[in-house]
Design a protein around this motif. Structure first.
Motif, PDB file in Angstrom:
ATOM      1  N   UNK A   1      42.538  40.698  45.392  1.00 47.60           N
ATOM      2  CA  UNK A   1      42.729  41.611  44.317  1.00 47.60           C
ATOM      3  C   UNK A   1      43.885  41.024  43.755  1.00 47.60           C
ATOM      4  N   UNK A   2      45.020  41.218  44.604  1.00 52.62           N
ATOM      5  CA  UNK A   2      46.418  41.202  44.068  1.00 52.62           C
ATOM      6  C   UNK A   2      46.679  39.574  43.499  1.00 52.62           C
ATOM      7  N   UNK A   3      45.989  38.864  44.146  1.00 48.93           N
ATOM      8  CA  UNK A   3      46.045  37.202  43.563  1.00 48.93           C
ATOM      9  C   UNK A   3      45.454  37.034  42.233  1.00 48.93           C
ATOM     10  N   UNK A   4      44.304  37.773  41.984  1.00 53.21           N
ATOM     11  CA  UNK A   4      43.608  37.909  40.454  1.00 53.21           C
ATOM     12  C   UNK A   4      44.483  38.377  39.758  1.00 53.21           C
ATOM     13  N   UNK A   5      45.348  39.781  40.395  1.00 52.65           N
ATOM     14  CA  UNK A   5      46.088  40.062  39.238  1.00 52.65           C
ATOM     15  C   UNK A   5      47.141  39.318  38.949  1.00 52.65           C
ATOM     16  N   UNK A   6      47.545  38.645  39.749  1.00 54.24           N
ATOM     17  CA  UNK A   6      48.596  37.690  39.505  1.00 54.24           C
ATOM     18  C   UNK A   6      48.151  36.549  38.576  1.00 54.24           C
ATOM     19  N   UNK A   7      47.048  36.016  38.751  1.00 60.91           N
ATOM     20  CA  UNK A   7      46.478  34.831  38.059  1.00 60.91           C
ATOM     21  C   UNK A   7      46.375  35.693  36.577  1.00 60.91           C
ATOM     22  N   UNK A   8      45.828  37.158  36.510  1.00 62.02           N
ATOM     23  CA  UNK A   8      45.577  37.577  35.236  1.00 62.02           C
ATOM     24  C   UNK A   8      47.006  37.646  34.339  1.00 62.02           C
ATOM     25  N   UNK A   9      47.936  38.182  35.178  1.00 61.69           N
ATOM     26  CA  UNK A   9      49.309  38.180  34.811  1.00 61.69           C
ATOM     27  C   UNK A   9      49.800  36.870  34.222  1.00 61.69           C
ATOM     28  N   UNK A  10      49.669  35.822  34.949  1.00 56.06           N
ATOM     29  CA  UNK A  10      50.329  34.360  34.680  1.00 56.06           C
ATOM     30  C   UNK A  10      49.471  34.002  33.345  1.00 56.06           C
ATOM     31  N   UNK A  11      48.221  34.195  33.472  1.00 55.21           N
ATOM     32  CA  UNK A  11      47.382  33.813  32.118  1.00 55.21           C
ATOM     33  C   UNK A  11      47.950  34.643  30.759  1.00 55.21           C
ATOM     34  N   UNK A  12      48.124  35.976  30.964  1.00 57.15           N
ATOM     35  CA  UNK A  12      48.587  36.310  29.910  1.00 57.15           C
ATOM     36  C   UNK A  12      50.170  36.168  29.407  1.00 57.15           C
ATOM     37  N   UNK A  13      50.884  35.866  30.252  1.00 55.91           N
ATOM     38  CA  UNK A  13      52.377  35.283  30.151  1.00 55.91           C
ATOM     39  C   UNK A  13      52.221  34.035  29.359  1.00 55.91           C
ATOM     40  N   UNK A  14      51.369  33.155  29.894  1.00 62.55           N
ATOM     41  CA  UNK A  14      51.340  31.769  29.094  1.00 62.55           C
ATOM     42  C   UNK A  14      50.576  32.102  27.815  1.00 62.55           C
ATOM     43  N   UNK A  15      49.507  33.098  27.610  1.00 65.11           N
ATOM     44  CA  UNK A  15      49.065  33.334  26.398  1.00 65.11           C
ATOM     45  C   UNK A  15      50.151  33.935  25.281  1.00 65.11           C
ATOM     46  N   UNK A  16      51.139  34.673  26.006  1.00 62.80           N
ATOM     47  CA  UNK A  16      52.199  35.269  25.254  1.00 62.80           C
ATOM     48  C   UNK A  16      53.013  34.252  24.472  1.00 62.80           C
ATOM     49  N   UNK A  17      53.305  33.278  25.713  1.00 63.37           N
ATOM     50  CA  UNK A  17      54.481  32.181  25.242  1.00 63.37           C
ATOM     51  C   UNK A  17      53.689  31.334  24.156  1.00 63.37           C
ATOM     52  N   UNK A  18      52.610  31.006  24.372  1.00 64.57           N
ATOM     53  CA  UNK A  18      51.729  30.151  23.212  1.00 64.57           C
ATOM     54  C   UNK A  18      51.615  30.689  22.010  1.00 64.57           C
TER      55      UNK A  18
END
Length: 168
Positions: free
Chosen positions: A83-100
């Motif tokens: 669960x934590x890893x999936x949350x980290x992945x979601x956070x990383x994807x959200x951060x990448x999308x925000x940067x884009x």
């Protein structure tokens, strides 16, 4: 278990207190008393062995329960980790999308700024041309007005009859 240990201590004490045989490692023990203690010990042993077996069985059960609990904890930890890893992945994807999105917004803003500056520059250039033409028209108009004043001065009758106006 304590009763068995107590009986063994009594047997040990009986042998230690027994009269020893001269020049020998042997001793004289009261046979009746020793057999009585051994018989009592025999009667106690099955109970003690049964209790020991119960303790061992219980120990095995406790160990098994401990293992089952450890397995459950490990399984829960693995699930929590997932669960934590999936949350980290979601956070990383959200951060990448925000940067884009921020990059796109900067690029778009820069492009819009250049377009606006070009538009304003074009409008100012047109305004400059219009103002130039207006200024020229104003200068021509003033020149004409200034020329009329000179002509008017020439057309007014002179006070001195010797002064003749120039033909117009």
């Amino acid at each position: 278990m304590d009763a068995v240990i107590d009986k063994l201590e009594q047997i040990t004490s009986l042998v230690e207190d027994a009269r020893s045989m001269p020049l020998s490692a042997s001793c004289v023990v009261n046979r009746t008393e020793l057999l009585r203690l051994i018989n009592e010990l025999r009667l106690l042993l099955p109970k003690s062995l049964e209790k020991a077996k119960d303790v061992l069985d219980d120990r095995a059960g406790v160990v098994e329960e401990g293992r089952a609990e450890a397995a459950r904890i490990i399984e829960q930890a693995v699930q929590d980790r997932a669960v934590m890893l999936s949350q980290v992945v979601v956070i990383q994807e959200a951060e990448a999308e925000a940067a884009r999105i921020q990059d796109e917004a900067r690029t778009s803003a820069d492009s819009m700024r250049v377009e606006v500056e070009d538009y304003v520059d074009g409008k100012l250039a047109n305004f400059e041309v219009v103002l130039g033409k207006t200024l020229s028209a104003v200068e021509r108009g003033r020149s004409k007005l200034a020329g009329r004043h000179e002509l008017d001065a020439l057309r007014e009758p002179a006070e001195d009859p010797d002064e003749l106006p120039l033909p117009g």
